[in-house]
Design a protein around this motif. Structure first.
Motif, PDB file in Angstrom:
ATOM      1  N   SER A  81      60.708 130.931 -34.860  1.00 51.15           N
ATOM      2  CA  SER A  81      59.681 131.795 -35.552  1.00 51.15           C
ATOM      3  C   SER A  81      60.311 132.602 -36.366  1.00 51.15           C
ATOM      4  CB  SER A  81      59.179 132.761 -34.443  1.00 51.15           C
ATOM      5  OG  SER A  81      58.476 133.691 -34.782  1.00 51.15           O
ATOM      6  N   LEU A 119      59.462 135.708 -36.682  1.00 42.74           N
ATOM      7  CA  LEU A 119      59.379 137.016 -36.041  1.00 42.74           C
ATOM      8  C   LEU A 119      60.748 136.783 -35.005  1.00 42.74           C
ATOM      9  CD1 LEU A 119      55.907 137.649 -34.744  1.00 42.74           C
ATOM     10  CD2 LEU A 119      57.065 138.838 -36.758  1.00 42.74           C
ATOM     11  N   ARG A 122      59.338 139.914 -30.824  1.00 41.45           N
ATOM     12  CA  ARG A 122      58.596 139.154 -29.963  1.00 41.45           C
ATOM     13  C   ARG A 122      58.350 139.724 -28.708  1.00 41.45           C
ATOM     14  NH1 ARG A 122      60.079 133.169 -30.971  1.00 41.45           N
ATOM     15  NH2 ARG A 122      61.874 134.142 -31.877  1.00 41.45           N
ATOM     16  N   ALA A 180      52.018 139.483 -42.738  1.00 39.41           N
ATOM     17  CA  ALA A 180      52.142 138.556 -41.801  1.00 39.41           C
ATOM     18  C   ALA A 180      51.596 137.002 -42.167  1.00 39.41           C
ATOM     19  CB  ALA A 180      51.397 139.014 -40.647  1.00 39.41           C
ATOM     20  N   GLU A 215      52.535 133.535 -37.691  1.00 35.97           N
ATOM     21  CA  GLU A 215      52.662 135.066 -36.804  1.00 35.97           C
ATOM     22  C   GLU A 215      51.796 135.470 -36.309  1.00 35.97           C
ATOM     23  OE1 GLU A 215      56.800 136.259 -39.533  1.00 35.97           O
ATOM     24  OE2 GLU A 215      54.554 137.097 -40.315  1.00 35.97           O
TER      25      GLU A 215
END
Length: 186
Positions: free
Chosen positions: A39, A41, A46, A127, A131
């Protein structure tokens, strides 16, 4: 005191995983992908989303355990996590993460509460589609996890230090490592 006999004194979802390992595996695998998989993120971000949703749901076990997991993986530690839980608008996090928390909170209230404006606001601060997708799925999954844990009245230690060992295991080994290999107890 749990609503069913778990035959384990392990707190929260850990006791439920021990009780029903065959359902534990897919749940742990989902958490592994969402919170530790590839990811843009970070794992800490997360985990922070999971913590925030769990706090909104007032799930003490999930809120405290994922707070410990997030704190272990974020530079701001537990102080940052506590700031986000109490005042996400004032917490020192990126505008993107703040916008994603707005989306997560909308999911927590119910899917139809996520608006085009929420998603557009997240996009406007950087974003990505992935995401936004993952934020919605983390929030939805944690609503389920929270209801599973609290719906069966599992034990949730009040002392935050009880979650430190869990955090070390999750950070080092992941969610799949917490699934018991034993046969179901029930």
């Amino acid at each position: 005191m749990p609503h069913i006999s778990l035959k384990s004194d392990e707190p929260g979802i850990n006791g439920l995983f021990r009780y029903r390992p065959e359902t534990a595996r897919p749940l742990a695998d989902l958490a592994e992908v969402l919170l530790r998989g590839d990811s843009t993120l970070s794992r800490g971000e997360r985990e922070l989303i999971a913590t925030y949703v769990s706090s909104l749901n007032e799930c003490r076990f999930c809120s405290n355990s994922h707070a410990a997991f997030a704190a272990a993986q974020l530079p701001g530690g537990i102080e940052l996590v506590d700031q986000v839980r109490s005042d996400p608008d004032g917490a020192p996090i990126s505008a993107k993460l703040r916008a994603l928390l707005v989306v997560a909170a909308a999911v927590q209230r119910g899917g139809p509460h996520v608006t085009t404006a929420d998603v557009d606001a997240a996009r406007a601060v950087g974003a990505t589609e992935m995401e936004i997708h993952d934020t919605v799925l983390i929030a939805a999954a944690f609503c389920m996890f929270n209801r599973y844990v609290d719906g069966l009245g599992t034990v949730a230690p009040a002392d935050r230090s009880a979650y430190a060992a869990m955090a070390e295991q999750i950070v080092d080994q992941g969610y799949s490592a917490v699934v018991p290999e034993s046969q179901p107890a029930g």
